[in-house]
Motif scaffolding. Structure first.
Motif, PDB file in Angstrom:
ATOM      1  N   SER A   1       0.829  -1.213   0.000  1.00  0.00           N
ATOM      2  CA  SER A   1       0.000   0.000   0.000  1.00  0.00           C
ATOM      3  C   SER A   1       0.860   1.259   0.000  1.00  0.00           C
ATOM      4  N   PRO A   2       0.615   2.179  -0.929  1.00  0.00           N
ATOM      5  CA  PRO A   2       1.366   3.443  -0.951  1.00  0.00           C
ATOM      6  C   PRO A   2       1.036   4.324   0.244  1.00  0.00           C
ATOM      7  N   MET A   3      -0.009   3.976   1.000  1.00  0.00           N
ATOM      8  CA  MET A   3      -0.388   4.782   2.168  1.00  0.00           C
ATOM      9  C   MET A   3       0.494   4.499   3.375  1.00  0.00           C
ATOM     10  N   ARG A   4       1.301   3.460   3.295  1.00  0.00           N
ATOM     11  CA  ARG A   4       2.203   3.177   4.424  1.00  0.00           C
ATOM     12  C   ARG A   4       3.201   4.321   4.624  1.00  0.00           C
ATOM     13  N   TYR A   5       3.599   4.961   3.532  1.00  0.00           N
ATOM     14  CA  TYR A   5       4.564   6.064   3.645  1.00  0.00           C
ATOM     15  C   TYR A   5       4.003   7.247   4.434  1.00  0.00           C
ATOM     16  N   PRO A   6       2.838   7.830   4.049  1.00  0.00           N
ATOM     17  CA  PRO A   6       2.340   8.971   4.834  1.00  0.00           C
ATOM     18  C   PRO A   6       2.011   8.605   6.281  1.00  0.00           C
ATOM     19  N   VAL A   7       1.534   7.386   6.498  1.00  0.00           N
ATOM     20  CA  VAL A   7       1.235   6.973   7.875  1.00  0.00           C
ATOM     21  C   VAL A   7       2.523   6.924   8.702  1.00  0.00           C
ATOM     22  N   TYR A   8       3.590   6.352   8.126  1.00  0.00           N
ATOM     23  CA  TYR A   8       4.851   6.275   8.867  1.00  0.00           C
ATOM     24  C   TYR A   8       5.432   7.665   9.104  1.00  0.00           C
ATOM     25  N   TYR A   9       5.284   8.534   8.117  1.00  0.00           N
ATOM     26  CA  TYR A   9       5.792   9.902   8.268  1.00  0.00           C
ATOM     27  C   TYR A   9       5.099  10.595   9.443  1.00  0.00           C
ATOM     28  N   HIS A  10       3.792  10.421   9.558  1.00  0.00           N
ATOM     29  CA  HIS A  10       3.059  11.026  10.684  1.00  0.00           C
ATOM     30  C   HIS A  10       3.405  10.330  12.007  1.00  0.00           C
ATOM     31  N   LEU A  11       3.718   9.056  11.938  1.00  0.00           N
ATOM     32  CA  LEU A  11       4.193   8.364  13.139  1.00  0.00           C
ATOM     33  C   LEU A  11       5.467   9.021  13.662  1.00  0.00           C
ATOM     34  N   LEU A  12       6.352   9.389  12.745  1.00  0.00           N
ATOM     35  CA  LEU A  12       7.587  10.067  13.136  1.00  0.00           C
ATOM     36  C   LEU A  12       7.303  11.417  13.769  1.00  0.00           C
ATOM     37  N   LEU A  13       6.318  12.130  13.236  1.00  0.00           N
ATOM     38  CA  LEU A  13       5.963  13.435  13.793  1.00  0.00           C
ATOM     39  C   LEU A  13       5.475  13.292  15.238  1.00  0.00           C
ATOM     40  N   ILE A  14       4.652  12.283  15.494  1.00  0.00           N
ATOM     41  CA  ILE A  14       4.168  12.063  16.859  1.00  0.00           C
ATOM     42  C   ILE A  14       5.298  11.568  17.751  1.00  0.00           C
ATOM     43  N   ALA A  15       6.143  10.704  17.215  1.00  0.00           N
ATOM     44  CA  ALA A  15       7.285  10.200  17.986  1.00  0.00           C
ATOM     45  C   ALA A  15       8.209  11.337  18.387  1.00  0.00           C
ATOM     46  N   LYS A  16       8.336  12.334  17.534  1.00  0.00           N
ATOM     47  CA  LYS A  16       9.167  13.499  17.853  1.00  0.00           C
ATOM     48  C   LYS A  16       8.568  14.285  19.011  1.00  0.00           C
ATOM     49  N   GLN A  17       7.252  14.406  19.026  1.00  0.00           N
ATOM     50  CA  GLN A  17       6.571  15.156  20.071  1.00  0.00           C
ATOM     51  C   GLN A  17       6.579  14.413  21.412  1.00  0.00           C
ATOM     52  N   THR A  18       6.561  13.088  21.346  1.00  0.00           N
ATOM     53  CA  THR A  18       6.434  12.279  22.559  1.00  0.00           C
ATOM     54  C   THR A  18       7.732  11.586  22.985  1.00  0.00           C
ATOM     55  N   ASP A  19       8.792  11.751  22.188  1.00  0.00           N
ATOM     56  CA  ASP A  19      10.083  11.116  22.460  1.00  0.00           C
ATOM     57  C   ASP A  19       9.931   9.595  22.526  1.00  0.00           C
ATOM     58  N   GLN A  20       9.244   9.049  21.529  1.00  0.00           N
ATOM     59  CA  GLN A  20       8.981   7.606  21.497  1.00  0.00           C
ATOM     60  C   GLN A  20       9.507   6.960  20.212  1.00  0.00           C
ATOM     61  N   ILE A  21      10.596   7.486  19.673  1.00  0.00           N
ATOM     62  CA  ILE A  21      11.113   6.978  18.406  1.00  0.00           C
ATOM     63  C   ILE A  21      11.492   5.505  18.480  1.00  0.00           C
ATOM     64  N   LYS A  22      11.943   5.042  19.634  1.00  0.00           N
ATOM     65  CA  LYS A  22      12.361   3.643  19.770  1.00  0.00           C
ATOM     66  C   LYS A  22      11.192   2.679  19.556  1.00  0.00           C
ATOM     67  N   SER A  23       9.972   3.188  19.712  1.00  0.00           N
ATOM     68  CA  SER A  23       8.803   2.330  19.545  1.00  0.00           C
ATOM     69  C   SER A  23       8.541   1.981  18.087  1.00  0.00           C
ATOM     70  N   ILE A  24       9.009   2.842  17.173  1.00  0.00           N
ATOM     71  CA  ILE A  24       8.667   2.635  15.765  1.00  0.00           C
ATOM     72  C   ILE A  24       9.879   2.545  14.841  1.00  0.00           C
ATOM     73  N   PHE A  25      11.075   2.753  15.383  1.00  0.00           N
ATOM     74  CA  PHE A  25      12.271   2.704  14.538  1.00  0.00           C
ATOM     75  C   PHE A  25      13.370   1.916  15.235  1.00  0.00           C
ATOM     76  N   GLN A  26      13.906   0.929  14.515  1.00  0.00           N
ATOM     77  CA  GLN A  26      14.993   0.113  15.045  1.00  0.00           C
ATOM     78  C   GLN A  26      16.328   0.517  14.421  1.00  0.00           C
ATOM     79  N   ASP A  27      16.399   0.456  13.107  1.00  0.00           N
ATOM     80  CA  ASP A  27      17.599   0.875  12.389  1.00  0.00           C
ATOM     81  C   ASP A  27      17.235   1.066  10.919  1.00  0.00           C
ATOM     82  N   VAL A  28      18.175   1.600  10.150  1.00  0.00           N
ATOM     83  CA  VAL A  28      17.921   1.904   8.736  1.00  0.00           C
ATOM     84  C   VAL A  28      17.590   0.638   7.942  1.00  0.00           C
ATOM     85  N   GLU A  29      18.294  -0.462   8.246  1.00  0.00           N
ATOM     86  CA  GLU A  29      18.071  -1.702   7.506  1.00  0.00           C
ATOM     87  C   GLU A  29      16.634  -2.193   7.685  1.00  0.00           C
TER      88      GLU A  29
END
Length: 388
Positions: A119-147
């Motif tokens: 689904s091409p919608m996975r990209y905008p959803v993940y992008y908004h996940l990053l925006l919320i993670a930035k506000q809540t300092d929860q990046i570890k919940s949705i990002f492990q590493d680049v690979e």
């Protein structure tokens, strides 16, 4: 992030009506009646006022409402769900209460996981996940590493423009969360998205990459940056000169640069004190490459520190594990066992070749020795087997 699945054993139409009634009871401007235009219109109206439940501050209730919306949304056909998904993402990103940030993050993560891998919608959803993670300092919940991130999008490849936008935001979020090492890797990935033709457009990203690498207290190998096309474009500019100092030069070279370009260094957001700390560590590594036995006096002179500060400095170097060494306080010397190379060029490859060749020769010697031992044992056994 683990999000519990949502199973609601009632018709979709009844779910939307219950959501309408619940939100209306909280004061939302919405009718209880379902829209004659269909489920998509119902979802648009519900999403438009879903933040009404945030005012109550009840995490369990809010999560139930958001998950209920997701459970309905994923049943809408992909070609008709795009605007609904974007509206939901924007609502959670802009309207969530600070205390409910993690709830919003979990709801959006549930949506992300529910979407088809193609689904091409996975990209905008993940992008908004990053925006919320930035506000809540929860990046570890949705990002492990680049690979791992690349793996998530392998069935729906992103365009260069999408990748660049995603990596820029991810870099900001990681820096905010003090994950400088991961941020540096993301920035290198970002610069890698530029080609020879587009490298000239990456100037700001390249400068940000260099300054981030210099400022990061845990990044000491900066040589790979020089091979990146956008960085190469900066050759001849002050930022490139500064990078070269941290790649291969010493404290004296940095101090000379700083005295001539103080305002430039400050304008890059770099700390002169932290720069000195890093270049001293790098200068010691360079010294350790040249000689395995370093006197305290040489450290004092090369790194421009007081004699009574030498021991503390060497201990700091050893803590970084960049250099393996033994300190002899009585002899006032440091005996180096190994050190990480600041650059890895033709000389280092030759050294590695020599080490491997010596290792190969030693193995051959051991093998020949084992053959001799084995032959001697066979001969001895044959002699013992002969009748007296």
């Amino acid at each position: 992030m683990q999000v519990p699945p949502v199973f609601i054993d009632i018709a979709i139409e009844d779910q939307t009506q219950e959501l309408r009634a619940y939100l209306k009871s909280l004061g939302a401007e919405i009718s209880e009646e379902r829209s004659p235009k269909g489920i998509e219109d119902d979802l648009h109206k519900i999403i438009g006022v879903c933040d009404t439940c945030f005012k109550e501050g009840n995490e369990a209730e809010v999560e139930l409402v958001l998950n209920d919306i997701v459970s309905i949304m994923v049943l809408v056909s992909p070609e008709r769900a795009e605007n609904i998904i974007l509206a939901f993402c924007e609502k959670l990103t802009k309207s969530h209460h600070q205390k409910l940030g993690e709830v919003c993050l979990r709801a959006l993560w549930l949506l992300y996981q529910s979407l088809d891998e193609r689904s091409p919608m996975r990209y905008p959803v993940y992008y908004h996940l990053l925006l919320i993670a930035k506000q809540t300092d929860q990046i570890k919940s949705i990002f492990q590493d680049v690979e791992s991130l690349k793996e998530q999008f392998k069935h729906c490849p992103l365009s260069n423009e999408e990748l660049q936008k995603l990596y820029r935001l991810l870099h900001e979020v990681l820096l905010k969360s003090n994950q400088s090492e991961q941020a540096a890797k993301v920035m290198i990935e970002l610069l890698g998205t530029y080609t020879d033709k587009t490298a000239s457009h990456a100037r700001d990203d390249a400068i940000r990459c260099i300054t981030s690498a210099i400022a990061d207290p845990n990044t000491f190998l900066l040589d790979p940056l020089l091979s990146l096309k956008p960085v190469h474009i900066l050759k001849g500019q002050l930022i490139h000169d500064l990078l070269n100092i941290f790649v291969s030069e010493n404290l004296t070279a940095y101090l000379k640069f700083y005295n001539e370009h103080k305002e430039f260094v400050t304008n890059q957001g770099l700390s002169h004190e932290l720069n000195i700390r890093k270049i001293r560590l790098l200068s010691f590594m360079q010294l350790a490459e040249i000689t395995p036995e370093i006197s305290f006096e040489a450290v004092e002179k090369e790194l421009q520190i007081k004699m009574d500060e030498v021991e503390a400095f060497i201990i700091e170097v050893l803590k970084t594990k960049l250099v393996t060494a033994r300190m002899d306080q009585l002899a006032k010397k440091v005996y180096v066992s190994s050190t990480m190379h600041r650059t890895f060029g033709r000389t280092q490859w030759q050294q590695l070749r020599n080490v491997l060749q010596a290792w190969k020769n030693n193995l051959s010697g051991v093998q020949e020795g084992m053959k001799s031992v084995n032959a001697a044992q066979v001969e001895l056994m044959q002699q013992q087997a002969q009748p007296v």
